[in-house]
Design an enzyme around this catalytic site. Structure first.
Site, short mmCIF file in Angstrom:
data_model
loop_
_atom_site.label_atom_id
_atom_site.label_comp_id
_atom_site.label_asym_id
_atom_site.label_seq_id
_atom_site.Cartn_x
_atom_site.Cartn_y
_atom_site.Cartn_z
N GLY A 107 6.45 -8.58 -0.38
CA GLY A 107 7.47 -9.63 0.24
C GLY A 107 8.20 -10.34 -0.62
O GLY A 107 9.26 -10.84 -0.42
N THR A 108 7.77 -10.66 -2.02
CA THR A 108 8.36 -11.62 -2.70
C THR A 108 9.52 -10.93 -3.40
O THR A 108 10.73 -11.27 -3.78
CB THR A 108 7.54 -12.19 -4.04
N SER A 168 3.01 -15.08 -2.33
CA SER A 168 3.14 -13.61 -2.04
C SER A 168 3.18 -13.34 -0.49
O SER A 168 2.51 -13.74 0.12
CB SER A 168 1.92 -12.70 -2.56
N GLY A 169 4.38 -12.51 -0.28
CA GLY A 169 4.43 -12.04 1.25
C GLY A 169 3.29 -11.24 1.68
O GLY A 169 2.58 -11.58 2.80
N SER A 170 3.12 -10.20 1.01
CA SER A 170 2.04 -9.35 1.53
C SER A 170 0.57 -9.86 1.69
O SER A 170 0.07 -9.68 2.38
CB SER A 170 2.07 -8.22 0.67
#
Length: 365
Positions: A262-263, A94-96
């Site tokens: 983010g994803t 996960s980006g965040s």
């Protein structure tokens, strides 16, 4: 007065990324067995899911909260590892959550902070992730996270959805499977006023896709059916040549996040690249229904199991919002459904992630 034997304590840092709270667990959790962070994720999912359910459930949390458990890295290049926990379960990346975890461990001193630009290497269940931060006066002002390679596994799929008819979608991987849906094609605009309606629509689509899902990740194997859906608004070109797109990421069941994720942004970049709509170096701003912005860019191309993938980077600013110790009586009636005895350790033995890492290194030397 002797402390009650059933008391446990979690060390938590809450970080706002794009309007969503990411709860980073820094200490109080027993080491998870297994040689990799993915093994730790599998253990938590199968044997200790009470920790996730506790931290995202009332009265301690809520369903759109994200949780990141910091732990020792297993791969030698990585400085720390982390497992991601959300309403739908355990994403591989996960980006965040990466942005929140990087900010939390730097500001807490688990990784020494450097003034100015700093590079980190963390280990997610999907593998290594490279992170760049910009720091000033002890504060992390921005984080750029290298995404898990994102690719389109299936183009122009369709599914029959009760109440909606035939819905067309593309299937992306960007750390989890994403059902990519043009919002207008199912009667939505990606705006705050339609969040509740989009949640109902997404729930129907995800349930329908899951019932007939047949794909496996070409390298990771069986990773489960899609639990994410990304509503795509139209793409607009800015005066500076960059791109802008309204975006809403749904997590099954029942959540549309305040941030674009983010994803979700990486999945959108992968689809746009597959369609010839974007090239490396062109920034894409994804804007959530709440008005929060992530900036994504394609740095280059790679291959995942024969699929062309894009290597992405996502940038956002993290904001710490709370630093706390949570005391839990594991024998309390409200705690019994979570079955926490084997996953939480007594306060006197509560090592931080950095302490466990250093202890592991000393014992292996």
């Amino acid at each position: 007065m002797r402390a009650k034997a059933s008391l446990r304590q979690l060390r938590l840092v809450d970080v706002d990324v794009g309007g969503d709270v990411h709860r980073v667990v820094m200490g109080g959790v027993a080491p998870c067995p297994g040689p990799t962070v993915r093994d730790s994720m599998d253990y938590l999912e199968s044997r200790a899911d009470g920790l996730r359910r506790l931290l995202i459930s009332e009265p301690f949390g809520y369903d759109s909260m994200c949780v990141d458990l910091v732990m020792p890295a297993c791969l030698p290049e990585a400085q720390l590892g982390y497992v991601i926990m959300e309403v739908m379960g355990y994403p591989f990346y996960s980006g965040s959550n990466t942005i929140a975890t990087a900010a939390a461990v730097l500001e807490a001193g688990l990784i020494p902070m450097e003034e100015g630009e700093q590079s980190l290497c963390l280990e997610a269940p999907a593998g290594l992730t490279r992170v760049r931060t910009r720091n000033r006066d002890g504060v992390v002002e921005s984080v750029t996270a290298q995404g898990s390679p994102a690719f389109i596994q299936a183009r122009e799929e369709s599914v029959t959805v009760p109440g909606l008819g035939t819905v067309r979608y593309d299937l992306a991987w960007s750390g989890g499977y994403y059902i990519m849906v043009d919002a207008a094609s199912v009667g939505h605009r990606v705006v705050a006023a339609e969040i509740n309606a989009m949640i109902l629509t997404a729930d129907r689509i995800v349930n329908a896709v899951q019932r007939e899902f047949r794909y496996r990740h070409p390298e990771l194997g069986a990773v489960g059916p899609p639990r994410f859906l990304h509503f795509m608004g139209p793409v607009e070109r800015r005066a500076d040549g960059g791109l802008w797109a309204a975006s809403a990421t749904y997590g099954h069941p029942g959540v549309i996040w305040r941030c674009p994720t983010g994803t979700g942004t990486s999945a959108r970049l992968a689809l746009m690249a597959a369609r010839g709509e974007i090239t490396p170096g062109v920034p894409l701003e994804t804007v959530s229904p709440a008005g929060n912005v992530f900036t994504g860019v394609i740095n280059g191309y790679s291959s995942v199991g024969g699929h062309q993938a894009v290597d992405t980077a996502i940038t956002a600013r993290p904001y710490p919002v709370a630093n706390m110790d949570m005391t839990i009586d594991i024998d309390a009636p409200m705690m019994r459904p979570y079955q926490l005895h084997h996953i939480l350790i007594t306060p006197g033995n509560a090592l931080t992630a950095a302490g466990r890492r250093d202890q592991n290194r000393r014992s292996s030397s």
